[in-house]
Design an enzyme around this catalytic site. Structure first.
Site, mmCIF file in Angstrom:
data_model
loop_
_atom_site.group_PDB
_atom_site.id
_atom_site.type_symbol
_atom_site.label_atom_id
_atom_site.label_comp_id
_atom_site.label_asym_id
_atom_site.label_seq_id
_atom_site.Cartn_x
_atom_site.Cartn_y
_atom_site.Cartn_z
ATOM 1 N N HIS A 1 6.412 27.415 -16.170
ATOM 2 C CA HIS A 1 5.913 27.237 -14.813
ATOM 3 C C HIS A 1 6.208 28.477 -13.962
ATOM 4 C CE1 HIS A 1 4.371 24.657 -11.649
ATOM 5 N NE2 HIS A 1 5.392 24.995 -10.885
ATOM 6 N N ASP B 1 13.744 23.069 -6.371
ATOM 7 C CA ASP B 1 12.316 23.201 -6.112
ATOM 8 C C ASP B 1 12.121 23.853 -4.750
ATOM 9 O OD1 ASP B 1 9.575 22.913 -6.051
ATOM 10 O OD2 ASP B 1 9.604 20.871 -6.845
#
Lengths: 447, 447
Positions: A334, A240
């Site tokens: 995403h 991330d």
């Protein structure tokens, strides 16, 4: 608008304004403690412990610096009632309360980040120790404290005309499931450190200076594993922050720091923080096949590479198709939806476990001392789970509009099946403190 | 009572019992994952990452080992309803459920502690990845998992006759302010590691094996600063654990390990854990003068020395008096009351902050999005504060009676003005696992 340089921080000003607000900040100097005003706080080089981050600078700390392993986010509201007179404070009184609190927090922060005693006693407690002793023997562990100002603060202290132009409450988003208790706030403190106890002590130190000035509204705590130079993984197991701009890279400054031309002048070198508490449905995620998980994200979990191939930092190819003619990176993944909107993500994982019986549940009813557990046939996929874990999403950006644009696109994100946004706040992050000027001083300087 | 050696752990047994309980534990081997039965789990020496603690041994890990920096305590209750048949399980069925869960947890634990993939897929999810990936790239960080059995488990699984003799529910104590949600449990897992993300992943891995077998009852998480070889400090700023027996010292074994003569035989090399969630009134503590704080504890905060003089490890002299003729160590100080009762304390600090609006308060009413903060004149000393922090008190001891005796004495402890016990549990901690025997196997072996 013309602005004079920020107010100088002096002991006299500190004591005067403190007394004026009823906060009765006794100084350590009066009872054997150590009071270091910000301007005379430079210790000898040999006394500075290793593992410190600089406090003074053009920008606040805790933004461009590598992420520490623990973080606490705390929002406060200004105390609108005078605790002595029991009357409602005027905007000008609130401005004084705010100014004093920022001076005290600035002083304490400069000391703590450098590994020194905080330098002020708890509000209203002249006999109490200046420090809790909780971190005695611990290194500063790269402690940083970063302060922010909420959209409603400016009107409240009579400075609506000095509100950073891009600071507005975030709009409602399609998939919001926000809890009031985890939203908003006049003031934010982001505390980060590599040691959870150093962090806990720093927060407690700040909080002990708030009685009479501010009330704690919410706290959220997160962590990151010791990933070193690698991109940290979130609780979905994915890396991330791969697409983050790097300090020094072309585009970093334009993505992260507020536009000085947008004003106001006092806010030059500031930035904005968007904070979202995002709960993850980990039982649902954990029982999804690996290829489904990867297609939700648009990347391979193992190495972080986009599904179009290459390695973690390979540019994703959204046009590349597989044998079935479909894009390898799904259009509603995403990655595909947000990859071209720059922001500096500095998120933390959180895992609160189960917090007592009274935690509100989605369906409104409560359980006495247990939950149904993940994957139970009767409840699978219902989100019926008191367990609270996920990500504390933090993005520093030039303009919160970058986040708004991204979040609107994410209305169709496949990830929505596995997450829900339960907390939300946005803050203006003032420029860094200078040795002669407390944080946000420019906001209060004479007009 | 004669007991045969514990059941051998085999793939066959694992699959057979899993199927029998309806827990449908698909093995990783069936879908490309890695299934390591406990007996064949020894990797080559070069593949064992640094920073591992041994899993197999006479005693369980996570007791005598130096404390790690993070801990999670989770209590589960056996699932008394068959999730498929929807009927109440018999004691013998619950014994099978329990046995299977312990076998699976044993397998997973041996792998995780050694830095390997967990080796079993989540219950009921043959297509899901065996591991969450959350700790990919992280070292094991001295991960330990320690398992305990609550007093009511033994009757529930039809083994009341094999309950460790000293295991009884704790009696009520004078100052208890317990919340049901934070008490009791059939099974306990203590997870410790130097990395919060390694810990989070280990817990999630265990929990994903529980659907159909057990329900999560409560969790509590704590931390310690990086104190190295020094005694860690609690959130009162005092060193906590100074009087602990040290492994290898005379008296350690007698203080910590259950009396093998007391029985039952299967419990030889076991111990007991008393867990108490103790909330600290930090605002009240922080505003008390330093000498008052020290007299509450009976030691100096700065160096941990008893108030009778010397250094941290000097034997306290309870008879020594000051100029006023009073004992230097007050008779109702914490030190004076409990110093001669041996136990291995392995406590962690906790700091949950504010958890939403629905946290029950002492007075039964709730606040919308703020609290009154520490030291506010109207609420000072009322304990009226939603902020939850303190200590997760853990003591490993030969007999829980040691704790009961100490806690009864503490009825007059000065410290009671600053703390309240809000959670409580006691567990029998079975002996360590052997490569051929899952944890607690002796409890279920043929009679």
């Amino acid at each position: 608008m013309s602005e004079r340089p920020g107010r100088r921080l002096s002991r006299r000003a500190l004591l005067t304004t403190a007394a004026a607000t009823g906060a009765v900040a006794a100084t350590g100097a009066a009872a054997g403690g150590v009071l270091l005003a910000d301007g005379d706080a430079t210790p000898s080089a040999t006394s500075v412990p290793a593992s410190t981050e600089p406090f003074h600078g053009k920008h606040q700390p805790g933004i461009a610096a590598p992420q520490q392993r623990h973080a606490l986010f705390a929002a406060f509201d200004l105390e609108t009632t005078d605790p002595v007179k029991r009357t409602r404070r005027s905007a000008e009184q609130l401005a004084t309360v705010f100014g004093t609190l920022m001076e005290q927090w600035t002083l304490v922060t400069a000391n703590l980040m450098a590994g020194r005693e905080p330098g002020l006693r708890p509000a209203g407690s002249p006999q109490a120790p200046a420090d809790s002793g909780v971190a005695d023997g611990l290194a500063p562990a790269r402690l940083t404290l970063t302060f922010g100002l909420g959209p409603e603060l400016f009107e409240r202290i009579g400075r609506a005309d000095r509100r950073p132009r891009a600071l507005e409450p975030l709009p409602a988003f399609e998939n919001d499931r926000l809890e009031d208790a985890w939203c908003g706030g006049d003031l934010l403190v982001q505390i980060c450190a590599d040691d959870a106890q150093v962090l806990s002590r720093a927060f407690r130190t700040l909080r002990s200076r708030t009685p009479g000035s501010a009330r704690l509204r919410w706290t959220q705590q997160g962590f990151l594993g010791a990933f070193g130079d690698a991109t940290p993984r979130n609780l979905f197991g994915h890396k991330d922050g791969t697409a983050n701009p790097r300090p020094g890279d072309t585009g970093f400054d334009a993505a992260v720091w507020a536009d000085p031309a947008a004003g106001p002048a006092w806010f030059t070198d500031g930035t904005y923080l968007v904070f979202r508490k995002i709960r993850m449905d980990l039982p649902k995620w954990d029982t999804s096949p690996a290829h489904v998980q990867d297609q939700v994200i648009g990347r391979r979990r193992d190495n972080g590479a986009p599904l179009s191939g290459g390695h973690e930092f390979t540019t994703p190819d959204l046009t590349k198709t597989g044998p079935d003619g479909e894009p390898l990176i799904p259009a509603d993944s995403h990655l595909a939806l947000v990859r071209d909107i720059p922001m500096l993500r500095r998120s933390y994982n959180y895992d609160y476990g189960i917090q007592g019986t009274a935690e509100p549940t989605e369906t409104g009813h409560r359980h006495a001392g247990h939950d149904h557990g993940p994957g139970m046939p009767a409840h699978s996929g219902s989100g019926h789970d008191r367990y609270d874990s996920g990500v504390l999403f933090c993005a520093y950006l030039r303009d919160p509009e970058q986040f708004v644009r991204a979040q609107r696109r994410l209305a169709t994100d496949r990830l929505n099946a596995f997450i829900r946004h339960t907390g939300s706040a946005v803050f203006a992050i003032p420029p860094g403190a200078r040795p002669d000027r407390p944080l946000a001083a420019g906001l209060l300087s004479a007009r």
